[in-house]
Design an enzyme around this catalytic site. Structure first.
Site, PDB file in Angstrom:
ATOM      1  N   GLU A 136      -8.851   4.294  12.039  1.00  0.00           N
ATOM      2  CA  GLU A 136      -7.962   4.244  13.197  1.00  0.00           C
ATOM      3  C   GLU A 136      -8.071   5.594  13.877  1.00  0.00           C
ATOM      4  OE1 GLU A 136      -3.701   4.378  11.637  1.00  0.00           O
ATOM      5  OE2 GLU A 136      -4.801   3.873   9.816  1.00  0.00           O
ATOM      6  N   ASP A 159       0.862  -1.186   0.000  1.00  0.00           N
ATOM      7  CA  ASP A 159       0.000   0.000   0.000  1.00  0.00           C
ATOM      8  C   ASP A 159       0.890   1.224   0.000  1.00  0.00           C
ATOM      9  OD1 ASP A 159      -0.190   1.083   3.126  1.00  0.00           O
ATOM     10  OD2 ASP A 159       0.009  -1.100   3.021  1.00  0.00           O
TER      11      ASP A 159
END
Length: 236
Positions: A110, A23
């Site tokens: 998150e 990623d």
């Protein structure tokens, strides 16, 4: 070349899994996607948007170049808890192309403790409500059920027991995901932030898909994870 500058024994199994990915965001700079593909990377998740007013400056370049190199890719949105979910959904839809060949989009959830402008933390019910708005909007835009990315702390405090119909991408850089996440199946495992991949100049997050090569071909064909994955022990 696939490597890890600071390998951890607890994630050794991830290196042996047959379908590998990365990623990326603008932090990786200019990427030679052809070299990335030649190194053995099968997929890439590319940062697209953050909150309701930030677009990753390398998103479209990476999006187009990864596809040209034949690497399966998907877009991810980083959730901000101080912005309305409806604003973030509109921002994502505005900047991420509708592409039938793309992997399911990812919602990165998150706590935003790193942020100087949005270090906000919500009560569990409020966070879940925002996540639901985003997931519904991303699915409507892409035609594919989004995947949820998270870390152990946020999962424990907010996501545990929630969203059983969604696939998860879990961060666990020192142990297998099942050691950090209670009763949670997973599709992708982010196992290091210090990966080395030919075509990327510096460190890059590396990930493994929880399944066989045959499972991965079904993902590409159907455009979804479709509950076909096998256990981390798969190595065919």
């Amino acid at each position: 070349m696939l490597a890890d500058k600071k390998p951890h024994n607890g994630v050794a199994a991830a290196h042996k899994m047959p379908v590998q990915g990365i990623d990326v965001s603008y932090w990786q700079g200019d990427i030679d996607w052809q070299k990335v593909g030649d190194s053995g990377i099968h997929f890439a998740y590319i940062k697209a948007t953050e909150g309701g007013d930030r677009v990753d400056p390398k998103f479209l370049d990476n999006w187009q170049a990864a596809k040209k190199a034949g690497i399966a890719r998907g877009a991810y949105h980083f959730m901000y808890w101080c912005r309305a979910a409806s604003q973030q959904a509109s921002w994502f839809k505005r900047h991420v192309p509708e592409d039938g060949d793309a992997l399911p989009p990812v919602l990165d959830v998150e706590w935003n403790f790193h942020s100087k402008t949005c270090p906000k933390r919500l009560k569990r019910d409020a966070a879940i409500a925002k996540i639901k708005v985003m997931l519904e909007a991303m699915e409507a835009h892409s035609g594919k059920r989004p995947i949820i990315y998270t870390d152990p702390k946020f999962h424990r405090e907010v996501l545990e027991g929630e969203f059983p119909d969604h696939d998860f991408w879990l961060r666990s850089v020192a142990a297998k995901p099942e050691a950090k996440y209670r009763e949670r199946d997973w599709a992708f495992w982010q196992f290091t932030t210090t990966g080395r991949v030919h075509g990327v100049a510096g460190p890059v997050d590396r990930n493994s898909f929880n399944g066989t090569r045959a499972d991965w071909q079904r993902v590409l064909k159907k455009g979804c994870i479709c509950k076909t994955t096998e256990s981390v022990s798969s190595n065919d």
